[in-house]
Design a protein around this motif. Sequence first.
Motif, PDB file in Angstrom:
ATOM      1  N   THR A  70       0.826  -1.208   0.000  1.00 32.31           N
ATOM      2  CA  THR A  70       0.000   0.000   0.000  1.00 32.31           C
ATOM      3  C   THR A  70       0.856   1.252   0.000  1.00 32.31           C
ATOM      4  O   THR A  70       0.589   2.219  -0.721  1.00 32.31           O
ATOM      5  CB  THR A  70      -0.931  -0.005   1.222  1.00 32.31           C
ATOM      6  OG1 THR A  70      -1.754  -1.172   1.172  1.00 32.31           O
ATOM      7  CG2 THR A  70      -1.808   1.236   1.235  1.00 32.31           C
ATOM      8  N   LEU A  71       1.914   1.255   0.807  1.00 37.34           N
ATOM      9  CA  LEU A  71       2.800   2.411   0.866  1.00 37.34           C
ATOM     10  C   LEU A  71       3.511   2.633  -0.467  1.00 37.34           C
ATOM     11  O   LEU A  71       3.695   3.766  -0.909  1.00 37.34           O
ATOM     12  CB  LEU A  71       3.826   2.214   1.980  1.00 37.34           C
ATOM     13  CG  LEU A  71       3.276   2.254   3.408  1.00 37.34           C
ATOM     14  CD1 LEU A  71       4.371   1.927   4.404  1.00 37.34           C
ATOM     15  CD2 LEU A  71       2.675   3.618   3.718  1.00 37.34           C
ATOM     16  N   ILE A  72       3.917   1.527  -1.108  1.00 36.08           N
ATOM     17  CA  ILE A  72       4.597   1.644  -2.401  1.00 36.08           C
ATOM     18  C   ILE A  72       3.682   2.309  -3.428  1.00 36.08           C
ATOM     19  O   ILE A  72       4.063   3.249  -4.128  1.00 36.08           O
ATOM     20  CB  ILE A  72       5.040   0.253  -2.899  1.00 36.08           C
ATOM     21  CG1 ILE A  72       6.174  -0.284  -2.017  1.00 36.08           C
ATOM     22  CG2 ILE A  72       5.493   0.312  -4.357  1.00 36.08           C
ATOM     23  CD1 ILE A  72       6.491  -1.743  -2.269  1.00 36.08           C
ATOM     24  N   LEU A  73       2.438   1.816  -3.514  1.00 31.63           N
ATOM     25  CA  LEU A  73       1.518   2.348  -4.519  1.00 31.63           C
ATOM     26  C   LEU A  73       1.093   3.774  -4.183  1.00 31.63           C
ATOM     27  O   LEU A  73       0.920   4.613  -5.071  1.00 31.63           O
ATOM     28  CB  LEU A  73       0.293   1.432  -4.622  1.00 31.63           C
ATOM     29  CG  LEU A  73       0.590   0.008  -5.128  1.00 31.63           C
ATOM     30  CD1 LEU A  73      -0.681  -0.825  -5.128  1.00 31.63           C
ATOM     31  CD2 LEU A  73       1.201   0.041  -6.515  1.00 31.63           C
ATOM     32  N   THR A  74       0.902   4.061  -2.891  1.00 31.55           N
ATOM     33  CA  THR A  74       0.533   5.422  -2.496  1.00 31.55           C
ATOM     34  C   THR A  74       1.655   6.398  -2.806  1.00 31.55           C
ATOM     35  O   THR A  74       1.424   7.512  -3.286  1.00 31.55           O
ATOM     36  CB  THR A  74       0.199   5.471  -1.001  1.00 31.55           C
ATOM     37  OG1 THR A  74      -0.809   4.495  -0.715  1.00 31.55           O
ATOM     38  CG2 THR A  74      -0.306   6.844  -0.608  1.00 31.55           C
ATOM     39  N   ALA A  75       2.904   5.979  -2.549  1.00 31.23           N
ATOM     40  CA  ALA A  75       4.049   6.843  -2.871  1.00 31.23           C
ATOM     41  C   ALA A  75       4.117   7.119  -4.366  1.00 31.23           C
ATOM     42  O   ALA A  75       4.449   8.225  -4.793  1.00 31.23           O
ATOM     43  CB  ALA A  75       5.343   6.188  -2.387  1.00 31.23           C
ATOM     44  N   ARG A  76       3.788   6.109  -5.171  1.00 30.80           N
ATOM     45  CA  ARG A  76       3.798   6.311  -6.624  1.00 30.80           C
ATOM     46  C   ARG A  76       2.740   7.334  -7.030  1.00 30.80           C
ATOM     47  O   ARG A  76       2.979   8.194  -7.888  1.00 30.80           O
ATOM     48  CB  ARG A  76       3.556   4.969  -7.321  1.00 30.80           C
ATOM     49  CG  ARG A  76       3.595   5.049  -8.833  1.00 30.80           C
ATOM     50  CD  ARG A  76       3.575   3.660  -9.448  1.00 30.80           C
ATOM     51  NE  ARG A  76       4.801   2.936  -9.156  1.00 30.80           N
ATOM     52  CZ  ARG A  76       5.045   1.697  -9.567  1.00 30.80           C
ATOM     53  NH1 ARG A  76       4.142   1.038 -10.264  1.00 30.80           N
ATOM     54  NH2 ARG A  76       6.192   1.110  -9.282  1.00 30.80           N
ATOM     55  N   LEU A  77       1.558   7.262  -6.419  1.00 29.32           N
ATOM     56  CA  LEU A  77       0.505   8.233  -6.713  1.00 29.32           C
ATOM     57  C   LEU A  77       0.945   9.631  -6.323  1.00 29.32           C
ATOM     58  O   LEU A  77       0.714  10.599  -7.056  1.00 29.32           O
ATOM     59  CB  LEU A  77      -0.771   7.846  -5.969  1.00 29.32           C
ATOM     60  CG  LEU A  77      -1.930   8.845  -6.058  1.00 29.32           C
ATOM     61  CD1 LEU A  77      -2.374   9.026  -7.500  1.00 29.32           C
ATOM     62  CD2 LEU A  77      -3.105   8.377  -5.200  1.00 29.32           C
ATOM     63  N   ARG A  78       1.599   9.754  -5.180  1.00 23.17           N
ATOM     64  CA  ARG A  78       2.059  11.080  -4.745  1.00 23.17           C
ATOM     65  C   ARG A  78       3.075  11.664  -5.720  1.00 23.17           C
ATOM     66  O   ARG A  78       3.072  12.855  -6.004  1.00 23.17           O
ATOM     67  CB  ARG A  78       2.700  10.955  -3.361  1.00 23.17           C
ATOM     68  CG  ARG A  78       1.789  10.340  -2.329  1.00 23.17           C
ATOM     69  CD  ARG A  78       1.015  11.380  -1.627  1.00 23.17           C
ATOM     70  NE  ARG A  78       0.058  10.738  -0.766  1.00 23.17           N
ATOM     71  CZ  ARG A  78       0.059  10.871   0.530  1.00 23.17           C
ATOM     72  NH1 ARG A  78       0.957  11.631   1.082  1.00 23.17           N
ATOM     73  NH2 ARG A  78      -0.875  10.295   1.253  1.00 23.17           N
TER      74      ARG A  78
END
Length: 676
Positions: A517-525
């Motif tokens: 989740t953190l990986i994908l959220t960081a990508r969105l940011r």
Amino acid sequence: MSSNTNNANVGAKIHNLVHASPSSCLRISPKSNKLLATGTTDCRVHVWVLGKTVPVMTLNGLASPVASLALDYPEQFLIAGSAAGPIRLWDLGIEKVVRSLQGHKSATRAVEFHPFGDFFASAGADSLVKVWDLRKKGCIQTYHSNAPSSPASSCSPSVVRITPDGRWIASGWDDGSVKIWDMTAGKLLKTFTDSSHPVTCLTFSPYEFIMTVAYQDGRIWFYNLETFLPLEATQPLSSIPKCIEFHESGKEVLIACQDSIQVWGWDPLICYDSVAMEWPNLADVKMLEDNKLVGASLDGNMVGVWGLKLDRLKPYRPSLTQLPPLRQIPKEPPSRTNSSASLHNGAPPIDEFSRSDARDGLSRAEDRRQHSRAEDRHQPSRLDDRDTLPPKAHHGSTSRTKTPNISRENTEFDGAQPKAFNSSHQHQHQDSEQYSPPSNMQSLEKKRTSFIGASGGNMPLNLDITQFARHGAKSRAPSNPPPPNTHQSSSSDPADNSDHTDENLIDSLTFRNTSMTLILTARLRALQDIRSVWDESNVKPALEMMLECRDAGVRVDILRLMNMRAAKVFTLDVAIMVLPLLSELLFEVYEDYIIEACATLKLLCKSFAPLILSQLGTSYTSPGIDISREDRQKKCLLCYNRMMDVKLTLQELARSPGRVGASVRDALVELSVFGE
């Protein structure tokens, strides 16, 4: 412990910066390491560009001497704490105070920006640690010493740091304790009391859950923040440690003492090297690229700027190590859009310790490429070796973001994403390992027989999620770290895990899901940050941010957008920036990444082949472009050489099956216009 290395070969003073009154504190900018802020007893703050001996700005606004300083990561804002307690925030773009904050009743001894902006922490001699919200213009959290009977003068925090993932805050106190708070829950997590001597400095590893703390007695302690247990502790050093910086490899720490620079490892605990240095009252050090270090010291009304070559120290000497990591993608000097961009303009290099000039670096890179291609022509093709080599492992990538996902209605840090507490200063070494353009020798090790295609959400991809999540677990701090047995089991052979209980299995899966989740959220940011500077009339700022992100998924998404807007965004300068990225993407294992890189290359060939060939002496007629003939020739030659570099990689992939092979062969057809 002492090294025979001549300290004159390791480091030296570059120059002095002179103030009209005594210097009281200083900080080097945490991101570019090019800005230096200094505070003086005459209540002023000076901002310098390293390499220049005249300040680029002088800031006024404090009524008492400057006691502490910090620069934010984008280098747009500066905070200063005063000896009387008030805190001021300056906007460096307009050189004015934009916030005046009252909170501490006595000296503000330390300040630190949150990695994602909009927040900062302060530590005061009144035994309080505070967290401030710049949008709400006030303090949102206050942490006490939990020792109300102690006099403030004998038990107050002198150091404050925020973990690179933005979730925890750590403070070092004069009684030797180190306290860690969870900013999301607003509660104390752990107090370390392994020393009774004042804390001089502390820092976090950008790659693992490791905290390093230095004490006044000269000892360095290493702590595991997953188990909250001490790992190792050194014997007292010969002098007081003043600053700690993790090496970009993540395997060692650089300890800058009052009279020396030392290189230590903690697994096992060992001092690799120690060299005497004559820097009085050292105040800050930062890693530079190319294995160099910059430091700054206070000496009366002067600030000394020091440069060190770490490749002269063990274990970084070339004769004792493997080949150094490949350099990052050469790119044009950045044209930053933030308000502090003008601070760097015109700064000369910091003698021999500075970064190389961009134009000279590109020329040297082209010489190396031409030499490499000449050698390749005399070597037999090794495409048949493809079947004997394993596929390249792919792990989660990271991005650098600025703003945590914190709603304006609450003050919790629920959405804060890791910036460097994540196997990235990761800060950057693992990023460079994953995405640095491979050399001809390395390319032979990365050939693949199969690629991972897109599932479209209809079927699993059969990825090794254990390996993927293991990397994510190491690179990103979860909201709640797993228990020690979960960590150990996730890093061991799955065949040895037959005795896991259901509870351990659930904990392990929860931990991996949190990492994903953190990986994908960081990508969105990262995509949101790039979108904020996107301008079709000038995409270079967005491209620079994309390259800095170093997340292959983000880069491919931006390339798709550029391919859709090709007629508006592609220029010769953009082509020069994008081509090295295409070389990197061709070494990925994902079909979509390689196919998108080939599509971009074909568009670049169609757009610029006539112009490039016209400058190489062919019969093509050059289209009208508003640049001088000399610059046009240089850019066309650079673009041509980079296309030939990509062509070498494409030729190695030409026999690949499926969609990848078809896309590669189509791209080679487009490149055939340049001949053999």
